[in-house]
Write a protein that holds these residues in place. Structure first.
Motif, mmCIF file in Angstrom:
data_model
loop_
_atom_site.group_PDB
_atom_site.id
_atom_site.type_symbol
_atom_site.label_atom_id
_atom_site.label_comp_id
_atom_site.label_asym_id
_atom_site.label_seq_id
_atom_site.Cartn_x
_atom_site.Cartn_y
_atom_site.Cartn_z
ATOM 1 N N MET A 1 0.838 -1.179 0.000
ATOM 2 C CA MET A 1 0.000 0.000 0.000
ATOM 3 C C MET A 1 0.884 1.244 0.000
ATOM 4 O O MET A 1 1.955 1.255 0.592
ATOM 5 N N ILE A 2 0.405 2.261 -0.633
ATOM 6 C CA ILE A 2 1.131 3.530 -0.729
ATOM 7 C C ILE A 2 1.209 4.190 0.658
ATOM 8 O O ILE A 2 0.334 3.958 1.507
ATOM 9 N N GLU A 3 2.210 5.005 0.885
ATOM 10 C CA GLU A 3 2.385 5.667 2.172
ATOM 11 C C GLU A 3 1.211 6.604 2.457
ATOM 12 O O GLU A 3 0.720 7.298 1.589
ATOM 13 N N THR A 4 0.820 6.637 3.709
ATOM 14 C CA THR A 4 -0.301 7.460 4.156
ATOM 15 C C THR A 4 -0.077 8.935 3.819
ATOM 16 O O THR A 4 -1.016 9.633 3.429
ATOM 17 N N GLN A 5 1.145 9.404 3.959
ATOM 18 C CA GLN A 5 1.438 10.808 3.677
ATOM 19 C C GLN A 5 1.153 11.154 2.217
ATOM 20 O O GLN A 5 0.711 12.263 1.917
ATOM 21 N N ARG A 6 1.398 10.225 1.319
ATOM 22 C CA ARG A 6 1.127 10.475 -0.110
ATOM 23 C C ARG A 6 -0.371 10.544 -0.378
ATOM 24 O O ARG A 6 -0.823 11.309 -1.218
ATOM 25 N N ILE A 7 -1.136 9.741 0.339
ATOM 26 C CA ILE A 7 -2.593 9.790 0.199
ATOM 27 C C ILE A 7 -3.087 11.147 0.672
ATOM 28 O O ILE A 7 -3.885 11.807 -0.005
ATOM 29 N N ALA A 8 -2.596 11.584 1.824
ATOM 30 C CA ALA A 8 -2.989 12.891 2.365
ATOM 31 C C ALA A 8 -2.579 14.013 1.420
ATOM 32 O O ALA A 8 -3.344 14.965 1.201
ATOM 33 N N GLU A 9 -1.397 13.913 0.844
ATOM 34 C CA GLU A 9 -0.917 14.926 -0.097
ATOM 35 C C GLU A 9 -1.841 15.019 -1.315
ATOM 36 O O GLU A 9 -2.097 16.111 -1.820
ATOM 37 N N ALA A 10 -2.347 13.890 -1.781
ATOM 38 C CA ALA A 10 -3.252 13.894 -2.932
ATOM 39 C C ALA A 10 -4.550 14.637 -2.620
ATOM 40 O O ALA A 10 -5.224 15.127 -3.522
ATOM 41 N N MET A 11 -4.875 14.746 -1.338
ATOM 42 C CA MET A 11 -6.079 15.463 -0.915
ATOM 43 C C MET A 11 -5.769 16.900 -0.489
ATOM 44 O O MET A 11 -6.626 17.571 0.062
ATOM 45 N N GLY A 12 -4.567 17.353 -0.729
ATOM 46 C CA GLY A 12 -4.210 18.726 -0.403
ATOM 47 C C GLY A 12 -3.343 18.883 0.833
ATOM 48 O O GLY A 12 -2.989 19.995 1.206
ATOM 49 N N GLY A 13 -3.025 17.785 1.499
ATOM 50 C CA GLY A 13 -2.141 17.826 2.646
ATOM 51 C C GLY A 13 -2.717 18.569 3.839
ATOM 52 O O GLY A 13 -3.921 18.782 3.955
ATOM 53 N N ALA A 14 -1.827 18.989 4.726
ATOM 54 C CA ALA A 14 -2.230 19.646 5.971
ATOM 55 C C ALA A 14 -2.998 20.936 5.724
ATOM 56 O O ALA A 14 -3.888 21.281 6.500
ATOM 57 N N ALA A 15 -2.684 21.641 4.636
ATOM 58 C CA ALA A 15 -3.377 22.895 4.338
ATOM 59 C C ALA A 15 -4.874 22.680 4.163
ATOM 60 O O ALA A 15 -5.678 23.520 4.554
ATOM 61 N N VAL A 16 -5.259 21.555 3.590
ATOM 62 C CA VAL A 16 -6.673 21.248 3.367
ATOM 63 C C VAL A 16 -7.242 20.420 4.512
ATOM 64 O O VAL A 16 -8.351 20.661 4.981
ATOM 65 N N LEU A 17 -6.480 19.437 4.974
ATOM 66 C CA LEU A 17 -6.975 18.497 5.983
ATOM 67 C C LEU A 17 -6.944 19.059 7.402
ATOM 68 O O LEU A 17 -7.529 18.476 8.301
ATOM 69 N N GLY A 18 -6.238 20.174 7.601
ATOM 70 C CA GLY A 18 -6.194 20.795 8.916
ATOM 71 C C GLY A 18 -5.129 20.240 9.828
ATOM 72 O O GLY A 18 -4.940 20.735 10.933
#
Length: 143
Positions: A1-18
């Motif tokens: 499975m791909i790294e969790t950080q890459r999944i979060a980055e695809a959704m905009g990272g901390a700037a979007v996810l808070g």
């Protein structure tokens, strides 16, 4: 499975996810709470270049009226968003080129009965098949 950080980055990272998502349990908690609708917008923009296609994909995950009305996605819509982000992040990682990954996601593939990976990625089993195909390509196995 791909790294969790890459999944979060695809959704905009901390700037979007808070927050920075550093583990699978953090991602799971964010999905359970409901992702911001901007996470869906980000991942769709990463997967699709054409504005009309973006709109079709976005509203295949959450209806237009619901999208306009809410700021946070439901847990089910968040799961679909995470699933799409996981597939997009995996394609980006395997191809190491966003344009090549985007082309792969849109082109029908014989191992997917001639369907485009992006179309299959909307269900959990379809997403698993696409991820399996991507990892087979990465490892040089017949695909």
């Amino acid at each position: 499975m791909i790294e969790t950080q890459r999944i979060a980055e695809a959704m905009g990272g901390a700037a979007v996810l808070g927050q920075a998502i550093g583990s699978l349990s953090m991602l799971e908690a964010a999905v359970h709470r409901g992702l911001p609708k901007a996470a869906l917008t980000q991942v769709v923009a990463r997967a699709v270049a054409d504005p009309g296609e973006r709109r079709r994909l976005l509203h295949g995950i959450v209806s237009e009226a619901t999208y306009k009305r809410r700021r946070v996605l439901s847990p089910q819509e968040s799961e679909r968003t995470e699933r799409l982000a996981r597939v997009v992040a995996t394609a980006d990682s395997i191809w190491d080129d966003r344009d090549a990954a985007r082309r792969f996601l849109h082109e029908p593939h014989p191992m997917l009965e001639g369907r485009a990976p992006l179309d299959l990625a909307l269900t959990e089993l379809g997403a698993r098949r696409v991820e399996d195909l991507l990892w087979r390509l990465f490892h040089g196995l017949p695909a």
